[in-house]
Design a protein around this motif. Structure first.
Motif, short mmCIF file in Angstrom:
data_model
loop_
_atom_site.label_atom_id
_atom_site.label_comp_id
_atom_site.label_asym_id
_atom_site.label_seq_id
_atom_site.Cartn_x
_atom_site.Cartn_y
_atom_site.Cartn_z
N VAL A 110 0.81 -1.22 0.00
CA VAL A 110 0.00 0.00 0.00
C VAL A 110 0.84 1.27 0.00
O VAL A 110 0.40 2.29 -0.52
N ALA A 111 2.02 1.22 0.55
CA ALA A 111 2.87 2.42 0.58
C ALA A 111 3.26 2.86 -0.83
O ALA A 111 3.61 4.02 -1.05
N TYR A 112 3.20 1.95 -1.79
CA TYR A 112 3.60 2.26 -3.15
C TYR A 112 2.42 2.43 -4.10
O TYR A 112 2.60 2.58 -5.30
N ALA A 113 1.21 2.40 -3.55
CA ALA A 113 0.02 2.60 -4.38
C ALA A 113 -0.10 4.08 -4.72
O ALA A 113 0.09 4.94 -3.87
N VAL A 114 -0.39 4.36 -5.94
CA VAL A 114 -0.55 5.75 -6.37
C VAL A 114 -2.02 6.11 -6.18
O VAL A 114 -2.87 5.70 -6.97
N VAL A 115 -2.29 6.82 -5.10
CA VAL A 115 -3.65 7.21 -4.76
C VAL A 115 -3.64 8.66 -4.29
O VAL A 115 -2.58 9.19 -3.91
N PRO A 116 -4.78 9.32 -4.30
CA PRO A 116 -4.84 10.68 -3.75
C PRO A 116 -4.42 10.68 -2.27
O PRO A 116 -4.61 9.71 -1.54
N ARG A 117 -3.86 11.80 -1.83
CA ARG A 117 -3.40 11.91 -0.45
C ARG A 117 -4.53 11.65 0.55
O ARG A 117 -4.30 11.09 1.61
N THR A 118 -5.74 12.03 0.22
CA THR A 118 -6.85 11.79 1.14
C THR A 118 -7.08 10.29 1.33
O THR A 118 -7.39 9.85 2.43
N VAL A 119 -6.92 9.52 0.28
CA VAL A 119 -7.07 8.07 0.39
C VAL A 119 -5.94 7.50 1.23
O VAL A 119 -6.16 6.68 2.13
N ALA A 120 -4.72 7.97 0.97
CA ALA A 120 -3.57 7.49 1.74
C ALA A 120 -3.73 7.84 3.22
O ALA A 120 -3.42 7.02 4.10
N LEU A 124 -3.88 5.20 6.30
CA LEU A 124 -2.99 5.30 7.45
C LEU A 124 -3.79 5.37 8.75
O LEU A 124 -3.46 4.69 9.72
N ALA A 125 -4.87 6.14 8.74
CA ALA A 125 -5.71 6.23 9.94
C ALA A 125 -6.33 4.87 10.26
O ALA A 125 -6.38 4.46 11.43
N GLN A 126 -6.76 4.15 9.23
CA GLN A 126 -7.35 2.83 9.45
C GLN A 126 -6.31 1.86 9.99
O GLN A 126 -6.58 1.08 10.91
N LEU A 127 -5.10 1.90 9.44
CA LEU A 127 -4.03 1.02 9.94
C LEU A 127 -3.68 1.36 11.38
O LEU A 127 -3.48 0.46 12.21
N ARG A 128 -3.60 2.65 11.71
CA ARG A 128 -3.28 3.04 13.09
C ARG A 128 -4.37 2.58 14.05
O ARG A 128 -4.08 2.10 15.15
N HIS A 129 -5.62 2.75 13.65
CA HIS A 129 -6.74 2.33 14.50
C HIS A 129 -6.70 0.82 14.72
O HIS A 129 -6.88 0.34 15.84
N THR A 130 -6.47 0.08 13.65
CA THR A 130 -6.40 -1.38 13.75
C THR A 130 -5.23 -1.81 14.62
O THR A 130 -5.36 -2.70 15.46
N LEU A 131 -4.09 -1.17 14.44
CA LEU A 131 -2.92 -1.48 15.25
C LEU A 131 -3.19 -1.18 16.72
O LEU A 131 -2.83 -1.98 17.60
N ASP A 132 -3.87 -0.08 17.00
CA ASP A 132 -4.21 0.27 18.37
C ASP A 132 -5.13 -0.80 18.98
O ASP A 132 -4.94 -1.23 20.12
N THR A 133 -6.12 -1.24 18.20
CA THR A 133 -7.04 -2.28 18.67
C THR A 133 -6.28 -3.57 18.95
O THR A 133 -6.46 -4.20 20.01
N LEU A 134 -5.42 -3.97 18.02
CA LEU A 134 -4.66 -5.22 18.19
C LEU A 134 -3.68 -5.11 19.36
O LEU A 134 -3.48 -6.08 20.10
N ASP A 135 -3.09 -3.95 19.55
CA ASP A 135 -2.18 -3.75 20.67
C ASP A 135 -2.94 -3.92 21.99
O ASP A 135 -2.44 -4.54 22.93
#
Length: 161
Positions: A110-120, A124-135
């Motif tokens: 995903v870090a190399y996907a060419v997407v609008p900054r809002t999508v990125a 990132l927010a979704q990954l952080r939220h998921t990581l927080d939940t898993l932690d």
């Protein structure tokens, strides 16, 4: 018998195609009911197909397993287990699905996907939220089993906000 539960053609082609579709939807995390609705077949047909898929794995099934997944037979069907064993089996299944989902996200690069900054930013927010939940789940597990080795720092500490 409804038209959706009619026996498949004896050549096996429609059966194989249907089971492949059931497998894809199951791998994507759809429930049996959702698979049945999506494919226009009965829930009993989905259950039979999933049982047949589990009983007769293909060579691709081994390739689908993540490197970190423990080897061994699939857990027994939860309906035949005690409530405690059923919960453990369901948790094991959920963790395997989580590992598969994490591998899919990793493989998507995903870090190399060419997407609008809002999508990125949303990813990132979704990954952080998921990581927080898993932690939080990992910390609860470590509290319940204090003799298990744990990391003192959270993976969240490594990600700047």
């Amino acid at each position: 018998m409804t038209h959706t539960d009619a026996p498949a053609d004896t050549t096996g082609a429609p059966l194989d195609a249907r089971r492949a579709a059931v497998r894809r939807h199951s791998d994507a995390g759809l429930s049996g009911r959702a698979i049945a609705r999506t494919l226009g077949i009965g829930e009993a047909t989905v259950r039979r197909d999933l049982a047949a898929i589990a009983a007769h794995p293909t060579p691709d099934d081994q390739a689908r397993r993540t490197d970190d997944a423990p080897a061994g037979p699939a857990p027994a069907h939860p309906a035949h287990l005690t409530p405690r064993a059923r919960r453990a089996a369901e948790t094991d299944t959920a963790l395997r699905q989580l590992a598969d989902a994490a591998a899919a996200v990793r493989d998507a690069r995903v870090a190399y996907a060419v997407v609008p900054r809002t999508v990125a930013r949303g990813w990132l927010a979704q990954l952080r939220h998921t990581l927080d939940t898993l932690d939080g789940i990992a910390r609860e597990l470590a509290e319940y089993y204090p003799d298990m080795p744990t990391s003192e720092s959270s993976p969240l500490d490594k990600i700047s906000s």
